[in-house]
Design an enzyme around this catalytic site. Structure first.
Site, PDB file in Angstrom:
ATOM      1  N   VAL A 148       0.833  -1.200   0.000  1.00 39.72           N
ATOM      2  CA  VAL A 148       0.000   0.000   0.000  1.00 39.72           C
ATOM      3  C   VAL A 148       0.870   1.253   0.000  1.00 39.72           C
ATOM      4  O   VAL A 148       0.577   2.227  -0.694  1.00 39.72           O
ATOM      5  CB  VAL A 148      -0.964  -0.013   1.202  1.00 39.72           C
ATOM      6  CG1 VAL A 148      -1.601   1.361   1.409  1.00 39.72           C
ATOM      7  CG2 VAL A 148      -2.055  -1.066   1.005  1.00 39.72           C
ATOM      8  N   GLU A 149       1.953   1.228   0.766  1.00 37.18           N
ATOM      9  CA  GLU A 149       2.778   2.427   0.912  1.00 37.18           C
ATOM     10  C   GLU A 149       3.569   2.762  -0.345  1.00 37.18           C
ATOM     11  O   GLU A 149       3.594   3.923  -0.768  1.00 37.18           O
ATOM     12  CB  GLU A 149       3.737   2.255   2.095  1.00 37.18           C
ATOM     13  CG  GLU A 149       3.064   2.270   3.460  1.00 37.18           C
ATOM     14  CD  GLU A 149       2.521   3.641   3.835  1.00 37.18           C
ATOM     15  OE1 GLU A 149       2.925   4.650   3.206  1.00 37.18           O
ATOM     16  OE2 GLU A 149       1.681   3.709   4.748  1.00 37.18           O
ATOM     17  N   THR A 150       4.237   1.783  -0.951  1.00 32.58           N
ATOM     18  CA  THR A 150       5.177   2.116  -2.036  1.00 32.58           C
ATOM     19  C   THR A 150       5.162   1.134  -3.202  1.00 32.58           C
ATOM     20  O   THR A 150       6.052   1.194  -4.064  1.00 32.58           O
ATOM     21  CB  THR A 150       6.624   2.165  -1.497  1.00 32.58           C
ATOM     22  OG1 THR A 150       6.997   0.851  -1.027  1.00 32.58           O
ATOM     23  CG2 THR A 150       6.770   3.174  -0.372  1.00 32.58           C
TER      24      THR A 150
END
Length: 366
Positions: A148-150
């Site tokens: 989700v983050e990167t």
């Protein structure tokens, strides 16, 4: 089985940013940097902060409190550049904007992320298994976070962290409903970032990250890097940019520090009593996502838990996920669901992390 992280590893995390993540290492930025700054790939840039008295007063105070070289701190903050688009990105959506879980979910649970997650899990299976064994945080939760983050390191951000943090420390948008609180937060993050780079002999203008100053595969803010990042690959340094192992171990360590309970589910399915008069929805939603109710008290207010949820012994929260003009979705969140929201204070975010991790796990099983 949950194990504690050694004091030595935590000390490494508290005092080191990996030199390999940033090519240059200087205690003092070059004096010409303000005239010819490294560009922020995402952005136009505005004036330097050297003309802002409040920024330089902050620099002097920080240097004294942290026992840092005063001139180094003044140069670093003074040479940072205002990023005019960053304050705009901090503003909440306009009033009346409908939240939509299905649309939000579609941004994160898609074939691209699932395929990238499968590759990441296959490449780091041993490390993920070790993190799960040592910390008790399931591999799929760690995989969900980094995805989700990167997108597993594909999008770690192109903003100079120094510019982003200084912009938000001194030009956070006044129109934000929590402007004073958020300004103080980013000033603390700037302080942590400068202290960390100074101790590590790293040029503070080298790290790139998000428009909020988050860094690496797991997008750690500077304070989280200092408190929770660990050397999980054992090479003597913490590198959240280039070491998947360090990122995996650090995410797991973050969750343990924020109340993750090994072996506990994140949530249970929930329905409502067929008689609307028995459903005390406002009372169930009043604590928001903070687990407050026992299974019995939740059901007494008209929530109908599944069999596993009815046997849950810890506190629960009724989590509402709005779907635009359609009926909302609901789950009963546990303390572990709440722990995920300590990474990003959003129930939508937490569900996206959980569901992406599950989708990648299912793809791996296939």
């Amino acid at each position: 089985m949950l194990k504690t992280v050694s004091t030595a590893i935590l000390l490494i995390a508290a005092c080191a940013i990996s030199a390999s993540a940033m090519a240059q290492k200087h205690h003092k930025p070059a004096k010409s940097r303000a005239a010819a700054p490294s560009p922020n790939a995402a952005a136009p840039i505005g004036p330097a902060y050297a003309t802002r008295p409040e920024a330089l007063l902050f620099a002097d105070d920080l240097a004294e409190r942290r026992n840092l070289d005063r001139e180094w701190v003044r140069q670093a903050i003074g040479q940072a550049r205002f990023l005019p688009q960053v304050p705009k990105l901090m503003l909440p959506p306009p009033k009346g904007t409908a939240k939509n879980w299905r649309v939000y979910r579609s941004r994160f649970i898609d074939p691209v992320r699932i395929r990238a997650g499968l590759r990441f899990w296959q490449d780091n299976a041993e490390t993920l298994a070790r993190a799960e064994s040592e910390f008790g945080v399931p591999a799929e939760i760690i995989v969900g976070i980094i995805g989700v983050e990167t997108i597993y390191g594909q999008q770690m951000g192109n903003f100079r962290v120094m510019d982003a943090l200084v912009t938000l420390a001194f030009d956070f948008p006044a129109a934000h409903p929590r402007a004073a609180e958020r300004t103080a937060f980013f000033q603390r993050e700037l302080e942590q970032f400068l202290s960390l780079t100074h101790r590590s002999n790293v040029d503070p203008f080298e790290p790139r990250g998000s428009y909020a100053g988050a860094m690496g595969l797991g997008q750690f803010m500077p304070s989280s890097w200092v408190r929770h990042a660990i050397d999980f690959d054992g090479d003597g340094r913490v590198d959240l940019f280039n070491s998947p192992a360090d990122a995996i171990g650090s995410v797991a360590n973050y969750f343990i520090a924020h109340g993750w309970k090994p072996g506990m589910p994140t949530h249970y399915s929930v329905q409502f009593d067929a008689d609307p008069a028995r459903v005390q929805l406002d009372e169930l939603l009043a604590p928001d996502i903070l687990p407050t109710f026992s299974a019995a008290s939740m059901q007494a207010k008209g929530a109908v838990l599944d069999a596993a949820g009815a046997q849950h012994t810890g506190p629960l929260a009724l989590v509402e996920l709005q779907n635009g003009g359609d009926a909302p979705s609901y789950v009963a969140g546990t303390e572990n669901f709440y722990a995920i929201t300590r990474y990003n204070w959003s129930s939508y975010y937490a569900m996206a992390v959980i569901e992406l991790g599950r989708e990648v796990a299912a793809a791996r099983a296939r």
